[in-house]
Design a protein around this motif. Structure first.
Motif, PDB file in Angstrom:
ATOM      1  N   GLU A  34      11.547  -7.328   1.938  1.00  0.00           N
ATOM      2  CA  GLU A  34      10.424  -7.820   2.741  1.00  0.00           C
ATOM      3  C   GLU A  34       9.359  -6.744   2.923  1.00  0.00           C
ATOM      4  OE1 GLU A  34      13.675  -8.038   3.661  1.00  0.00           O
ATOM      5  OE2 GLU A  34      13.959 -10.168   3.232  1.00  0.00           O
ATOM      6  N   VAL A  35       9.781  -5.524   3.238  1.00  0.00           N
ATOM      7  CA  VAL A  35       8.834  -4.421   3.430  1.00  0.00           C
ATOM      8  C   VAL A  35       8.175  -4.076   2.099  1.00  0.00           C
ATOM      9  CG1 VAL A  35       8.598  -1.989   4.105  1.00  0.00           C
ATOM     10  CG2 VAL A  35      10.042  -3.534   5.455  1.00  0.00           C
ATOM     11  N   SER A  77      -2.488  -0.727   8.966  1.00  0.00           N
ATOM     12  CA  SER A  77      -3.654  -1.255   8.269  1.00  0.00           C
ATOM     13  C   SER A  77      -4.551  -0.096   7.808  1.00  0.00           C
ATOM     14  CB  SER A  77      -4.435  -2.212   9.174  1.00  0.00           C
ATOM     15  OG  SER A  77      -4.937  -1.524  10.295  1.00  0.00           O
ATOM     16  N   THR A  86       4.411 -14.326  -6.050  1.00  0.00           N
ATOM     17  CA  THR A  86       3.482 -13.491  -5.297  1.00  0.00           C
ATOM     18  C   THR A  86       2.085 -14.102  -5.424  1.00  0.00           C
ATOM     19  OG1 THR A  86       2.814 -12.045  -7.127  1.00  0.00           O
ATOM     20  CG2 THR A  86       4.858 -11.454  -5.941  1.00  0.00           C
ATOM     21  N   LEU A 105       7.557  -6.109  -0.440  1.00  0.00           N
ATOM     22  CA  LEU A 105       6.545  -7.129  -0.747  1.00  0.00           C
ATOM     23  C   LEU A 105       5.319  -6.995   0.150  1.00  0.00           C
ATOM     24  CD1 LEU A 105       8.835 -10.208  -1.439  1.00  0.00           C
ATOM     25  CD2 LEU A 105       7.483  -8.919  -3.107  1.00  0.00           C
ATOM     26  N   ASP A 106       5.521  -6.667   1.421  1.00  0.00           N
ATOM     27  CA  ASP A 106       4.385  -6.460   2.335  1.00  0.00           C
ATOM     28  C   ASP A 106       3.522  -5.295   1.879  1.00  0.00           C
ATOM     29  OD1 ASP A 106       5.065  -8.576   3.967  1.00  0.00           O
ATOM     30  OD2 ASP A 106       6.013  -7.335   5.510  1.00  0.00           O
ATOM     31  N   ARG A 107       4.155  -4.175   1.571  1.00  0.00           N
ATOM     32  CA  ARG A 107       3.395  -2.991   1.152  1.00  0.00           C
ATOM     33  C   ARG A 107       2.743  -3.189  -0.207  1.00  0.00           C
ATOM     34  NH1 ARG A 107       6.878   2.011   3.480  1.00  0.00           N
ATOM     35  NH2 ARG A 107       6.635   1.443   5.667  1.00  0.00           N
ATOM     36  N   ASP A 146      -1.231   0.934  13.090  1.00  0.00           N
ATOM     37  CA  ASP A 146      -0.469  -0.296  12.831  1.00  0.00           C
ATOM     38  C   ASP A 146      -0.182  -0.511  11.344  1.00  0.00           C
ATOM     39  OD1 ASP A 146      -2.945  -1.009  11.827  1.00  0.00           O
ATOM     40  OD2 ASP A 146      -3.195  -2.751  13.124  1.00  0.00           O
ATOM     41  N   SER A 166       1.708  -6.061  -1.396  1.00  0.00           N
ATOM     42  CA  SER A 166       0.559  -6.944  -1.133  1.00  0.00           C
ATOM     43  C   SER A 166      -0.605  -6.168  -0.537  1.00  0.00           C
ATOM     44  CB  SER A 166       0.957  -8.077  -0.198  1.00  0.00           C
ATOM     45  OG  SER A 166       1.901  -8.911  -0.815  1.00  0.00           O
ATOM     46  N   GLN A 167      -0.310  -5.254   0.390  1.00  0.00           N
ATOM     47  CA  GLN A 167      -1.370  -4.453   0.998  1.00  0.00           C
ATOM     48  C   GLN A 167      -2.049  -3.556  -0.033  1.00  0.00           C
ATOM     49  OE1 GLN A 167      -0.385  -1.087   3.513  1.00  0.00           O
ATOM     50  NE2 GLN A 167      -2.002  -1.670   4.957  1.00  0.00           N
TER      51      GLN A 167
END
Length: 128
Positions: A82-83, A118, A9, A85-87, A116, A89-90
């Protein structure tokens, strides 16, 4: 047979990682935590997230960043990898921004979640 994977990460701050995991509703532990890799191999992790199937998820410090360690075949989280890791990271970026703006004397005034996914942050600093 275990198929553990280590995923690099961009996360470098343990406290911000803890905040991000908490934001995602995860219960984590940092007290002498180990995950089982195979039948006879345990690996120490810096953060442990338990799963009901006992194939726990961990974060380990390596090469100046945290790596996610998990058996992806036994991934038992409500979000896909994937979701997740995206969340993560956000949320990590959000807490990084909040921490840095506080250091510079700014105060969070408003937070707006966009359609969206963000987040719009409004910060201000009073100057004399």
């Amino acid at each position: 047979m275990s198929h553990f994977t280590k995923i690099q990460t961009t996360i470098q701050d343990l406290n911000l990682l803890k905040h991000a995991l908490t934001d995602l509703g995860l219960v984590w532990d940092t007290n002498s935590s180990h995950i089982q890799i195979g039948e006879n191999n345990k690996h120490k992790v810096d953060i442990l997230i338990k799963q009901d199937n006992l194939s726990h998820i961990g974060f380990i410090w390596n090469d100046n960043r945290y790596h996610l360690v998990a058996d992806l075949q036994l991934w038992e989280q409500p979000l896909s990898l994937e979701v997740f890791l995206d969340r993560l990271s956000q949320k990590y970026a959000y807490h990084s921004i909040i921490e840095e703006t506080k250091k510079q004397g700014f105060e969070k005034m408003e937070q707006i979640s966009q359609h969206d996914g963000s987040i719009k942050l409004v910060v201000q600093r009073w100057s004399c």
